[in-house]
Every structure is written in structure tokens, then in C-alpha cells.
Scaffold this motif. Structure first.
Motif, PDB file in Angstrom:
ATOM      1  N   ARG A 133      98.882 124.873  41.527  1.00 34.13           N
ATOM      2  CA  ARG A 133      99.201 124.675  42.949  1.00 34.13           C
ATOM      3  C   ARG A 133      98.157 123.881  43.728  1.00 34.13           C
ATOM      4  O   ARG A 133      98.485 123.141  44.643  1.00 34.13           O
ATOM      5  N   GLU A 134      96.885 124.029  43.355  1.00 26.40           N
ATOM      6  CA  GLU A 134      95.816 123.351  44.098  1.00 26.40           C
ATOM      7  C   GLU A 134      95.815 121.850  43.812  1.00 26.40           C
ATOM      8  O   GLU A 134      95.119 121.100  44.468  1.00 26.40           O
ATOM      9  N   THR A 165     102.339 128.060  50.337  1.00 28.55           N
ATOM     10  CA  THR A 165     101.725 127.333  51.457  1.00 28.55           C
ATOM     11  C   THR A 165     102.216 127.856  52.810  1.00 28.55           C
ATOM     12  O   THR A 165     101.689 127.479  53.846  1.00 28.55           O
TER      13      THR A 165
END
Ligand code: NAD
Length: 415
Positions: A133-134, A165
Motif C-alpha cells: 500500500r505504501e 486511505t
């Protein structure tokens, strides 16, 4: 991909040989040989039987000098780091040759999706998204489907990312379902693009006789290529699948052929057509040949028997480098995969533009924008191949690498 060849070594060799032609600076070449970032993630997933299985996933980000990373995610038992590295590099060239504001990336999970339930695949996909995800995002890296992943997979990735998010982020992936801000026209985009560039080649070569077309494979890419060929008045004469091919010099109706394949499981035994082998299909006397199924089908073994005037590569890597040489000497125009089958990624770009701008375009609008971009890219590559006196593949690589290098140089190396 041939089991004996290491795809990453092959991709580097290709890059090196074009770099030599371009007199590319050694330092820049070294940068391009290696991906900017390689992620390897291990993904524990609770299976339906209660046991825990641990899968290995990859996301390789090759280059983002021209824009966010872009590239598909594949689920396959043979996925490995070198394969993903090669595919990531090829994405950099594909987005650059199409002049899309993207770099190149690829992802994959080593798994056998055929033996997994829908809920196992969902848990695996969400865990993978969580793990990377990062490193993804609408302005960072935008995945898409590839082998054995589809719009369902993209919906899970988008949902997981959006939940993490705290806001809906449709632009994080492309080729989503249209109900989730996917674009109209994505389904037919690749086959459409394959035939648009073939039609441009017909114009360049000033072929005025009847245009005949043979397609290898009859899946998404080949069917849509055949569909648009028929629509534009070209004559589809042959098609195939894993079971064999059909040939009728009088012409085949692409939609009736698809109906027959859906009913019987294959194109073979289509009424009025002669059964041929996949090898025979490639050697038919046609104007346009679309290898639209698998890699390495046109080789040094059959290149001297190919009778097509134009080859538009629907599949990735259908022609070997040895065959390329023979075809160029024989004056057969090969429209390389990174250009011919870029309709999919180009429509992904158009989907992303719609998502970021909250726009919704009709299918006709999307296909017309795609057509314009395919024609432009074809003409750019064709002109370069004429001026440099090289084949279309070499010209496409020169164009792509030059664009990436120009962006790298102007950005500079920092810190
Ligand atoms: P698909 O699964 O829809 O269709 C593949 C077709 O090839 C099927 O008809 C299958 O029967 C046939 N086939 C498989 N093995 C064969 C063999 N040995 N001989 C003859 N036919 C065989 O796949 P697709 O989406 O149409 O993709 C085809 C190719 O195009 C792949 O190389 C893929 O990587 C490439 N490609 C696809 C897209 C896209 O948007 N779908 C984009 C770029 C490149």
C-alpha cells in the motif's frame, strides 16, 4: 516465455543492443538495466479449510522518470522475480513509445488461481494490497490486470486501498468494472489498437488489393482485432485456438465464429471452413497476420515461409530476434508488440484521466481518442524506422529509450 530463457536477461540484452545503436551513455544504461525498486512480500492467507498458506508476491517498479509507474499484476504458479523485472522494463518502453505520462512496473503473486476459491483469491488480493500500500497510489504506481487477474481483482484492490486511505481512490488501479469508474471501451481496446495500426500499415505500403486477415488465437485480443477488421471491410480468412485453426479464403464472419467457439469450446469445425494447424495459419497468404495468442511462434524455423505483408503483434513476444532479421530482409512489416498491443494500457491511461477529473466518456469517445493515439504512435515509429533504416521494433525501442533518457537527464540525479 521459453523455459530456457531468462526473461530479465533477455530484456537487458535487448536494451543493450539498442543502447549501442544510440551510443547511450554507460551510466544511463546502468540505471536503466536495473529497476528502481523491487518489493518482495510474503502473504499469509487463511485458506477455506482453516489452514494458513504463505504466498510470495512481487511489485517491481522499473522507471518513473516520465510519470507514475504503471503495469499489471499476474497470478501464476511460475511467477518469479526475473520475470516480473523483465515485464516491468517492457512496460517502461510501452508507455514511452505511446507517449503516455507513465513509467513502467509489474507485479505478480506466485499462486495457482485455478485451485483457489473466490474468497481465497479475495483474501490474497487484499493482503497483497495491504503489503504494497505504501508504494502504490494514483500518483505513484497504478496497477492493472494481467494473466489470471481481472476487473474483480481490481475492484478488491481499489476497495482495500480506499478503506486504508479513508477515501475512495478509483485512480489507484485501471481496468475496473464500469460500475466502479472503469472506462468504457477497455474490453475491445487492445484488439482495436492492433487492427488500427495494421490499417495504417496498409496505407503506408499502399496496398490496394483486397485486405485479408488471419488471427492466431481467438480470445480477447484476436477476436476484437477480427471484429474491427470485418467492420472496416477487411476479410477475416483464418483464426485458431489451442485445438487448431479454421481457414476459409471466401471469408469468415467473426461474430458467428465466436458464437461457434462459445457453443463448442473451439473455433474448429466451423461450418464451411477447412481445419488447419496453428503452424499452417501462420504461413497463409494474407495481407495482415495477427499473432494474438502466445509468445515465440514466429521463429527462425518458419520466418522464411511467412507470406503475410504485415504482422501486427497482438501477443507479447510472438517473434524471436532471429525471425525479426529474416522478416526485415524479406520486406515484411512487423508492428512490434510494445506498439501494436498498447491499446490496453492507453485505454487504462484514459480511464485514469477520467477518474482523476471525475469525467465519464462514452465508448465511442474513448475509442476515438485511442485511435488517434495509436495512429500517432505508429506514424512516429514508422518515420523513425525509415530515417534510421531499421526495423519497426528497433525504431520503437529507440523512440521509447530516447524519451525515457531525455526525462532522466533533464530531471538529473539527486541527491
Ligand atoms: P485470452 O486468454 O483471452 O485469449 C488467448 C487465446 O489464445 C485463446 O483463444 C486461446 O485458445 C489461444 N491460445 C492459447 N494457447 C494457444 C496456442 N498454443 N496456439 C494457438 N492459440 C492458443 O488472452 P488475451 O487477453 O487475448 O491475450 C492474448 C495475448 O495478448 C497474450 O500474449 C497477452 O499477454 C497479450 N496482451 C493482451 C492484452 C489485453 O488487453 N488483453 C494487452 C496486451 C497484450
Amino acid at each position: 516465455m521459453n523455459q530456457e530463457t531468462n526473461p530479465y536477461e533477455m530484456a537487458v540484452k535487448q536494451l543493450e543492443s539498442v543502447a549501442r545503436l544510440m551510443n547511450l551513455d554507460e551510466g544511463l544504461l546502468e540505471i536503466l538495466k536495473k529497476p528502481k525498486r523491487e518489493l518482495i512480500v510474503h502473504l499469509p492467507v487463511k485458506m477455506d479449510n482453516g489452514e494458513i498458506a504463505v504466498f510470495t508476491g512481487y511489485r517491481v517498479q522499473h522507471n518513473d522518470a516520465r510519470g507514475p509507474f504503471k503495469g499489471g499484476i499476474r497470478y501464476h504458479p511460475s511467477v518469479n522475480l526475473d520475470e516480473v523485472r523483465a515485464l516491468a522494463m517492457w512496460m517502461t518502453w510501452k508507455t514511452a513509445v505511446m507517449n503516455l505520462p507513465y513509467g513502467g512496473a509489474k507485479g505478480g503473486i506466485r499462486c495457482n488461481p485455478k485451485n483457489m476459491s473466490e474468497s481465497e483469491l479475495e483474501r490474497l488480493t487484499r493482503r497483497y494490497t495491504y503489503a504494497i500500500r505504501e508504494f502504490i497510489g494514483p500518483y505513484v504506481d497504478i496497477p492493472a490486470p494481467d494473466v489470471y487477474t481481472n476487473e474483480r481483482t481490481m475492484a478488491w484492490i481499489m476497495d482495500t486501498y480506499s478503506v486504508l486511505t479513508g477515501r475512495m481512490e478509483p485512480g489507484v488501479v485501471t481496468a475496473k468494472p464500469t460500475s466502479l469508474q472503469g472506462s468504457y471501451g477497455r474490453t475491445e481496446a487492445t484488439g482495436f489498437g492492433v487492427m488500427v495500426v495494421a490499417r495504417e500499415a496498409v496505407k503506408k505500403l499502399k496496398i490496394n488489393d483486397e485486405i485479408t486477415v488471419a488471427v492466431q488465437g481467438y480470445g480477447n485480443v484476436s477476436y476484437w482485432a477480427a471484429h474491427f477488421a470485418h467492420k472496416w471491410g477487411f476479410k477475416l480468412v483464418a483464426a485458431s485456438d489451442t485445438k487448431g485453426g479454421v481457414y476459409n479464403p471466401e471469408g469468415l464472419n467473426p461474430d458467428k465464429l465466436l458464437e461457434h467457439k462459445r457453443k463448442t469450446g473451439s473455433v474448429i469445425n466451423f461450418p464451411g471452413a477447412k481445419t488447419i494447424s496453428n503452424e499452417e495459419l501462420l504461413e497463409l497468404p494474407v495481407t495482415i497476420l495477427v499473432p494474438g495468442a502466445i509468445e515465440e511462434v514466429i521463429t527462425d524455423k518458419n520466418a522464411d515461409r511467412i507470406q503475410a505483408r504485415i504482422i501486427s503483434e497482438g501477443a507479447n513476444g510472438p517473434t524471436t530476434p532471429e525471425a525479426d532479421k529474416v522478416l526485415y530482409e524479406r520486406n515484411i512489416l512487423v508492428i512490434p508488440d510494445i506498439l501494436a498491443n498498447a491499446g490496453g494500457v492507453t485505454t487504462s491511461y484514459l480511464e485514469w484521466v477520467q477518474n482523476l477529473n471525475r469525467l465519464y466518456w462514452k465508448k465511442e469517445e474513448v475509442l476515438s481518442m485511442l485511435e488517434k493515439r495509436m495512429i500517432e504512435a505508429f506514424n512516429d515509429v514508422y518515420s523513425l524506422s525509415e530515417s534510421k533504416k531499421v526495423d519497426m521494433r528497433t525504431a520503437a525501442y529507440i523512440m521509447a529509450i530516447s524519451r525515457v533518457v531525455e526525462a532522466m537527464e533533464i530531471r538529473g540525479i539527486w541527491p
